[in-house]
Design a protein around this motif. Structure first.
Motif, PDB file in Angstrom:
ATOM      1  N   SER A   1      44.764 100.601  34.498  1.00  0.00           N
ATOM      2  CA  SER A   1      44.770 100.268  35.879  1.00  0.00           C
ATOM      3  C   SER A   1      46.207 100.338  36.832  1.00  0.00           C
ATOM      4  N   TRP A   2      45.610 100.112  37.883  1.00  0.00           N
ATOM      5  CA  TRP A   2      46.653 100.014  38.826  1.00  0.00           C
ATOM      6  C   TRP A   2      47.679  99.644  39.240  1.00  0.00           C
ATOM      7  N   LYS A   3      46.398  98.566  39.281  1.00  0.00           N
ATOM      8  CA  LYS A   3      46.433  97.158  39.964  1.00  0.00           C
ATOM      9  C   LYS A   3      46.727  96.061  38.760  1.00  0.00           C
ATOM     10  N   LYS A   4      48.032  94.996  39.323  1.00  0.00           N
ATOM     11  CA  LYS A   4      48.516  94.551  37.800  1.00  0.00           C
ATOM     12  C   LYS A   4      47.171  92.880  38.990  1.00  0.00           C
TER      13      LYS A   4
ATOM     14  N   ASP B   1      43.717  93.380  38.052  1.00  0.00           N
ATOM     15  CA  ASP B   1      42.390  94.161  36.763  1.00  0.00           C
ATOM     16  C   ASP B   1      43.411  94.366  35.006  1.00  0.00           C
TER      17      ASP B   1
END
Length: 383
Positions: free
Chosen positions: A191-194, A198
């Motif tokens: 996933s791209w978002k921390k 996510d």
């Protein structure tokens, strides 16, 4: 032949048996991984390996112990017993399991090799030649791990008997089948978002969650409820489920979100990208690149291309799909030289380490522990 072990008893007893039976192989696994090019590429060349291993253990324990011991005490107990029997420090066993979480950290995407990380395909009675239900999966991960795989039959004192496929030092697994006919598989999720949406470093690695579901869930719906309500997910993952009623789905998860995908016209496939409208925003942007040696690729390109090919082949054979068809798809090279983007993956850093086909109604678990294009499947049965 695929290596096989059988474990019976309490979590403590099963962990001890695994550590005892695989002691030398567990030590060899850690030694090989820590001295591999893959590991050296993601760690500092100016820090001694002993310090790196020590730090990994400390960080792993700090980020996983609380969630694991509170939410999955049986799996935690099994892990501690495994480390004792194998003569591995608790610190190292925490660190070894934590690598799964670290590999999905958005902050290190430009450093970590872009592992293709698995394919799952499903065919239900309306799409098969003999009204069968079939779940196929390619296990794609760093090539260095290929020699260290095992089929494990577990007979818990207070849980469902199950067959699963995993690595020597691991308590959890990435695919399995239990006595109720519930099949569960796991594709890695990037996933791209921390945090807080996510991805988070603190929590339980997905392999533990899959193993717990095999031991405690009898149906797809029970597994959906368990996984989606599990509060301690760390890294995102894509979970494939099929039970003997034909209830089949993919659960796309991040650390805090989830969404379901269902078969269409009796077929379903999934790789490592979020396809539901609710979670498409979690995917890596296409502009993210990984560069190492002569490689310059997008980590999301392989999942997209493999999924497209799998759906193309499932549609081509729909109505006539058999176990041999599933083998053909899992071995597919798209009529060219195999690479990072073929269903049967052959990449310089990672590839298809093993392939699994599950027939839930027959309780059959077919396995290769290498590229399926180079190996014959061996059959294991839950009797």
């Amino acid at each position: 032949m695929v290596e096989f072990i059988k474990l019976k008893g309490s979590p403590n007893e099963r962990g001890y048996l695994q550590g005892e039976q695989l002691k030398e192989k567990i030590h060899h696994t850690f030694d090989t991984v820590f001295h591999s090019k893959m590991f050296s590429e993601v760690t500092s060349k100016f820090i001694p390996l002993s310090i790196i291993k020590f730090a990994l253990g400390i960080i792993g324990k700090k980020n996983t112990k609380k969630s694991l011991s509170q939410l999955l005490p049986n799996q935690h107990e099994k892990m501690i017993s495994l480390s004792k029997a194998a003569g591995i420090s608790k610190r190292l066993i925490y660190g070894g399991h934590f690598i799964e979480v670290m590999s999905g950290d958005p902050n290190s995407l430009y450093k970590n090799p872009p592992v293709p990380a698995c394919s799952m395909i499903f065919a239900l009675p309306s799409a098969t030649i003999d009204n069968a239900m079939i779940f196929g999966r390619n296990y794609d991960f760093p090539n260095v791990l290929q020699p260290f795989q095992v089929v494990r039959e577990e007979l818990p004192d207070n849980g469902y008997r199950n067959l699963n496929f995993t690595q020597y030092p691991l308590v959890g697994c990435h695919i399995g089948l239990n006595e109720k006919g519930l099949a569960i598989g796991y594709n890695f999720g990037r996933s791209w978002k921390k945090e807080p949406l996510d991805f988070r470093l603190k929590g339980v690695p997905a392999t533990f969650i899959i193993q717990e579901a095999l031991e405690t869930c009898a149906t797809t719906q029970q597994a959906i409820d368990f996984i989606t309500h599990f509060s301690g997910r760390a890294n995102g993952f894509h979970c494939g489920l099929m039970d003997i009623s034909g209830d089949t789905c993919i659960i796309e998860t991040t650390s805090t979100r989830f969404a379901l995908r269902r078969p269409k016209e009796g077929i379903l496939a999934h790789t490592n990208h979020y396809q539901t409208e609710d979670l498409k925003d979690a995917n890596l942007p296409e502009y993210v690149r990984f560069k190492m040696d002569d490689m310059d690729i997008s980590p999301i390109e392989s999942p997209i291309r493999r999924y497209k090919r799998e759906i193309e082949l499932l549609n081509k054979y729909k109505g006539q799909i058999s176990i041999e068809t599933i083998k053909e798809i899992l071995r597919d090279h798209e009529n060219r030289e195999p690479d990072d983007f073929t269903v049967c993956t052959h990449g310089p850093a990672a590839g298809t380490l093993g392939s699994i086909i599950i027939l839930p109604l027959k309780r059959e678990f077919w396995v290769t522990d290498n590229h399926p294009c180079q190996s014959e499947y061996e059959k294991f049965t839950l009797k």
